[in-house]
Design a protein around this motif. Sequence first.
Motif, PDB file in Angstrom:
ATOM      1  N   UNK A   3       0.772  -1.174  -0.115  1.00 14.37           N
ATOM      2  CA  UNK A   3       0.008   0.044  -0.059  1.00 14.37           C
ATOM      3  C   UNK A   3       0.796   1.150   0.022  1.00 14.37           C
ATOM      4  N   UNK A   4       1.944   1.462   0.770  1.00 18.87           N
ATOM      5  CA  UNK A   4       2.617   2.676   1.022  1.00 18.87           C
ATOM      6  C   UNK A   4       3.760   2.674  -0.151  1.00 18.87           C
ATOM      7  N   UNK A   5       4.556   1.695  -0.308  1.00 21.91           N
ATOM      8  CA  UNK A   5       5.589   1.763  -1.493  1.00 21.91           C
ATOM      9  C   UNK A   5       5.222   1.853  -2.734  1.00 21.91           C
ATOM     10  N   UNK A   6       4.008   1.051  -2.810  1.00 21.04           N
ATOM     11  CA  UNK A   6       3.252   0.677  -4.326  1.00 21.04           C
ATOM     12  C   UNK A   6       2.638   2.079  -4.551  1.00 21.04           C
ATOM     13  N   UNK A   7       2.038   2.826  -3.854  1.00 18.04           N
ATOM     14  CA  UNK A   7       1.504   4.006  -4.168  1.00 18.04           C
ATOM     15  C   UNK A   7       2.552   5.070  -4.292  1.00 18.04           C
ATOM     16  N   UNK A   8       3.610   5.218  -3.554  1.00 21.50           N
ATOM     17  CA  UNK A   8       4.525   5.957  -3.788  1.00 21.50           C
ATOM     18  C   UNK A   8       5.314   5.914  -5.326  1.00 21.50           C
ATOM     19  N   UNK A   9       5.411   4.892  -5.589  1.00 23.85           N
ATOM     20  CA  UNK A   9       6.149   4.537  -6.843  1.00 23.85           C
ATOM     21  C   UNK A   9       5.052   4.635  -7.924  1.00 23.85           C
ATOM     22  N   UNK A  10       4.033   4.261  -7.593  1.00 23.55           N
ATOM     23  CA  UNK A  10       2.975   4.819  -8.740  1.00 23.55           C
ATOM     24  C   UNK A  10       2.796   6.415  -9.175  1.00 23.55           C
ATOM     25  N   UNK A  11       2.912   7.070  -8.069  1.00 25.22           N
ATOM     26  CA  UNK A  11       2.717   8.399  -8.251  1.00 25.22           C
ATOM     27  C   UNK A  11       3.973   8.834  -8.796  1.00 25.22           C
ATOM     28  N   UNK A  12       5.068   8.177  -8.566  1.00 26.34           N
ATOM     29  CA  UNK A  12       6.250   8.735  -9.443  1.00 26.34           C
ATOM     30  C   UNK A  12       6.425   8.623 -10.626  1.00 26.34           C
ATOM     31  N   UNK A  13       5.740   7.341 -11.079  1.00 28.51           N
ATOM     32  CA  UNK A  13       5.818   6.963 -12.432  1.00 28.51           C
ATOM     33  C   UNK A  13       4.685   7.986 -13.391  1.00 28.51           C
ATOM     34  N   UNK A  14       3.649   8.126 -12.553  1.00 22.07           N
ATOM     35  CA  UNK A  14       2.768   8.970 -13.315  1.00 22.07           C
ATOM     36  C   UNK A  14       3.353  10.198 -13.403  1.00 22.07           C
ATOM     37  N   UNK A  15       4.141  10.949 -12.270  1.00 27.40           N
ATOM     38  CA  UNK A  15       4.535  12.450 -12.543  1.00 27.40           C
ATOM     39  C   UNK A  15       5.339  12.334 -13.677  1.00 27.40           C
ATOM     40  N   UNK A  16       6.407  11.162 -13.995  1.00 30.94           N
ATOM     41  CA  UNK A  16       7.291  11.186 -14.813  1.00 30.94           C
ATOM     42  C   UNK A  16       6.956  10.899 -16.396  1.00 30.94           C
ATOM     43  N   UNK A  17       5.579  10.597 -16.581  1.00 27.60           N
ATOM     44  CA  UNK A  17       5.282  10.200 -18.007  1.00 27.60           C
ATOM     45  C   UNK A  17       5.662  11.236 -18.998  1.00 27.60           C
ATOM     46  N   UNK A  18       5.618  12.611 -18.708  1.00 28.63           N
ATOM     47  CA  UNK A  18       5.857  13.417 -19.798  1.00 28.63           C
ATOM     48  C   UNK A  18       7.222  13.346 -19.985  1.00 28.63           C
ATOM     49  N   UNK A  19       7.925  13.440 -18.820  1.00 27.78           N
ATOM     50  CA  UNK A  19       9.557  13.418 -18.906  1.00 27.78           C
ATOM     51  C   UNK A  19      10.170  11.988 -19.751  1.00 27.78           C
TER      52      UNK A  19
END
Length: 396
Positions: free
Chosen positions: A300-316
């Motif tokens: 729940x914690x690490x998965x959500x943090x990594x998912x948010x990170x990947x979502x933020x980096x899509x444009x990059x």
Amino acid sequence: IMEGATYMACSSMVKRNVTELLQGPKTSFGKRRFYESFKLWDRLSLLSKTIVNNFVNDKRRVFATIVGIAGCTALIVSSLTFRNNVLKSIDLQFERYYHFDSFVTFSDESAMKEIEKVLDKHNLEYLETNRTLTKIKTDNDISAIIYLYVYDGDLNKVMTVETADKNNPYTGDGVWVGESIQHFYKLDNQTDFAVTTTSGVSFDVTTTGFNKNHTQNNFMIMDAQTYEMLSGEEFAANCLTLNLNGLDREVLKDELKNIDGFLSLSDYKTSASNLFNVFKLMANVMVAVYIGLSFLMAVFVIYNLLSMYIAEKKKELIVLMINGFSLKQARRYIYSDTILLTVIGVILGCLLGYVIGDYSITSLENSYIRFVHEIDWISILVGVVFTSIMTFAVSV
């Protein structure tokens, strides 16, 4: 800690307008970070520079992820350290320190002589002992009820005295006390005690030193000559300390019970092991609960943090791929970030886990029992492997 770290990472984001989030971060021109002036910076690849800048630009997310990974690792390492060191204690007790497993009690000396004949017939090692419940008291009014073991003969037959202070080795005589009493009451290496036995014998002693022990550590040992010199009383054995060495206990008991004056043949090793069963059960429950919590934290914690990170980096990622990055390089970009954070988190988690595990063991100790205190490498290995697998599983 996890809630605080997650709040720090997300608080500013949830306060922003939807339009601001859709626009993405504003690009600032003309700024040059201090590390970009280093010669080493120019030698780094574009991928390495991007990862470093991501760490600097997203400190809260990095902090929250490291705390999450460290928390997962610490839960596993602390619980297994606690469990394994508790289990090691009873094994170490009867492998290194105690070479006996039983006591034979009797009512008089004639009975003792007859019992010794039976033991000699079976080639058993034994030692004439006076085992008495005793009250000790220091000059600082610290008092405790302990067993006084006075032995006549070579103590090495039934016990190895390993001193807590390597500079003060056991020499076969003197007054020695279990180290748990020293740690619990914070006593000096040479402490004066007023000793009073249940038979009314009183005398003063100064400890020669403290010896290592793990189970039923509330005792004082001395040789017969020292006892007679300090107390002024003649030594008289009331039990035999022996090692059955595989001999069936019931068979021996059947032989001894026909001797007039025989009282009992006690199974000391089993009673000492039973003392640890409560701690063993507690340790197993602790491991199960902590591994469950570690799994939930990873999901729940690490998965959500990594998912948010990947979502933020899509444009990059899209920009990088337009500039020539292959799909393999794009994945490496994401995984490199995860690997670096995992390494940092696992190292911190192992350190924190050992400290928590050792503290948990210390909190259960008293003047009667002391556990093994050592780094358990199996616990660290399991913590590293489990956390690494879970982190990469949720990042796929």
